[in-house]
Write a protein that holds these residues in place. Structure first.
Motif, mmCIF file in Angstrom:
data_model
loop_
_atom_site.group_PDB
_atom_site.id
_atom_site.type_symbol
_atom_site.label_atom_id
_atom_site.label_comp_id
_atom_site.label_asym_id
_atom_site.label_seq_id
_atom_site.Cartn_x
_atom_site.Cartn_y
_atom_site.Cartn_z
ATOM 1 N N GLN A 165 -2.068 -20.706 -5.864
ATOM 2 C CA GLN A 165 -1.824 -20.293 -4.482
ATOM 3 C C GLN A 165 -0.324 -20.165 -4.215
ATOM 4 O OE1 GLN A 165 -3.355 -23.064 -1.632
ATOM 5 N NE2 GLN A 165 -3.301 -21.580 0.025
ATOM 6 N N GLU A 166 0.446 -21.100 -4.713
ATOM 7 C CA GLU A 166 1.901 -21.045 -4.527
ATOM 8 C C GLU A 166 2.508 -19.852 -5.270
ATOM 9 O OE1 GLU A 166 5.265 -22.090 -2.719
ATOM 10 O OE2 GLU A 166 3.377 -23.160 -2.467
ATOM 11 N N GLN A 167 2.025 -19.588 -6.481
ATOM 12 C CA GLN A 167 2.525 -18.444 -7.252
ATOM 13 C C GLN A 167 2.190 -17.133 -6.545
ATOM 14 O OE1 GLN A 167 0.950 -18.196 -11.207
ATOM 15 N NE2 GLN A 167 2.082 -16.342 -11.705
ATOM 16 N N LEU A 168 0.994 -17.029 -6.007
ATOM 17 C CA LEU A 168 0.606 -15.823 -5.277
ATOM 18 C C LEU A 168 1.470 -15.645 -4.035
ATOM 19 C CD1 LEU A 168 -1.458 -13.493 -5.101
ATOM 20 C CD2 LEU A 168 -2.859 -15.000 -3.712
ATOM 21 N N ARG A 169 1.735 -16.722 -3.329
ATOM 22 C CA ARG A 169 2.577 -16.661 -2.134
ATOM 23 C C ARG A 169 4.001 -16.240 -2.499
ATOM 24 N NH1 ARG A 169 1.409 -21.597 0.509
ATOM 25 N NH2 ARG A 169 -0.333 -20.530 1.472
ATOM 26 N N ASP A 170 4.521 -16.749 -3.638
ATOM 27 C CA ASP A 170 5.864 -16.359 -4.077
ATOM 28 C C ASP A 170 5.931 -14.888 -4.468
ATOM 29 O OD1 ASP A 170 6.798 -18.915 -3.651
ATOM 30 O OD2 ASP A 170 6.640 -19.515 -5.761
ATOM 31 N N GLU A 171 4.903 -14.392 -5.151
ATOM 32 C CA GLU A 171 4.911 -13.003 -5.613
ATOM 33 C C GLU A 171 4.712 -12.013 -4.472
ATOM 34 O OE1 GLU A 171 2.117 -12.623 -8.772
ATOM 35 O OE2 GLU A 171 3.286 -13.894 -10.128
ATOM 36 N N LEU A 172 3.907 -12.382 -3.466
ATOM 37 C CA LEU A 172 3.676 -11.467 -2.355
ATOM 38 C C LEU A 172 4.851 -11.426 -1.385
ATOM 39 C CD1 LEU A 172 -0.066 -12.109 -1.522
ATOM 40 C CD2 LEU A 172 0.911 -10.142 -2.654
ATOM 41 N N GLY A 173 5.574 -12.510 -1.273
ATOM 42 C CA GLY A 173 6.733 -12.537 -0.390
ATOM 43 C C GLY A 173 6.381 -13.011 1.002
ATOM 44 N N PRO A 174 7.380 -13.039 1.879
ATOM 45 C CA PRO A 174 7.161 -13.572 3.228
ATOM 46 C C PRO A 174 6.376 -12.642 4.150
ATOM 47 C CG PRO A 174 9.404 -12.787 2.995
ATOM 48 C CD PRO A 174 8.772 -12.694 1.634
ATOM 49 N N ASP A 175 6.176 -11.390 3.750
ATOM 50 C CA ASP A 175 5.447 -10.454 4.605
ATOM 51 C C ASP A 175 3.982 -10.846 4.772
ATOM 52 O OD1 ASP A 175 7.762 -9.018 4.818
ATOM 53 O OD2 ASP A 175 7.229 -7.587 3.242
#
Length: 121
Positions: free
Chosen positions: A47-57
């Motif tokens: 979940q953290e990796q996905l959040r990092d790859e998608l960015g703050p948008d």
């Protein structure tokens, strides 16, 4: 949880305790606890990796709103029909289109040839 209710889970735990016995039960319980912690750690990391790859948008997206199990085609169509300004209003008959005369398709003059549609592109 996996289609098992509380009674069935309780029966499975009792059967597992009887099969494993008092000697190996604490060992297997510790292994199961370690497995659960490891799976939770892996899920949090993904979940953290996905959040990092998608960015703050993508932080403010309501993912439950996009769940396909919440879509009801009847409700979507009803809302689309009632909300559109050009859509028909329930109970009115003035919006119904007039009946038009349907012409028959042209006949094929020669039986050996394929039919020809003059309106086709």
């Amino acid at each position: 949880m996996f289609g098992i209710d509380a009674e069935k889970l309780f029966v499975l735990l009792i059967i597992g305790a009887l099969v494993l016995g008092p000697d190996k039960l604490p060992e297997y319980a510790a292994k199961f606890g370690h497995l659960v912690r490891e799976v939770r750690r892996m899920a949090a990391g993904a979940q953290e990796q996905l959040r990092d790859e998608l960015g703050p948008d993508f932080d403010d997206i309501d993912w439950k709103k996009l769940d396909p199990r919440q879509y009801d085609p009847r409700r979507i169509l009803r809302d689309a029909i009632l909300d559109s300004p050009a859509g028909p209003h329930p109970g009115t008959t003035a919006d119904k289109p007039a009946a038009t005369e349907v012409s028959s398709p042209p006949r094929n003059p020669l039986p050996g040839q394929a039919p020809f549609d003059s309106e086709a592109t």
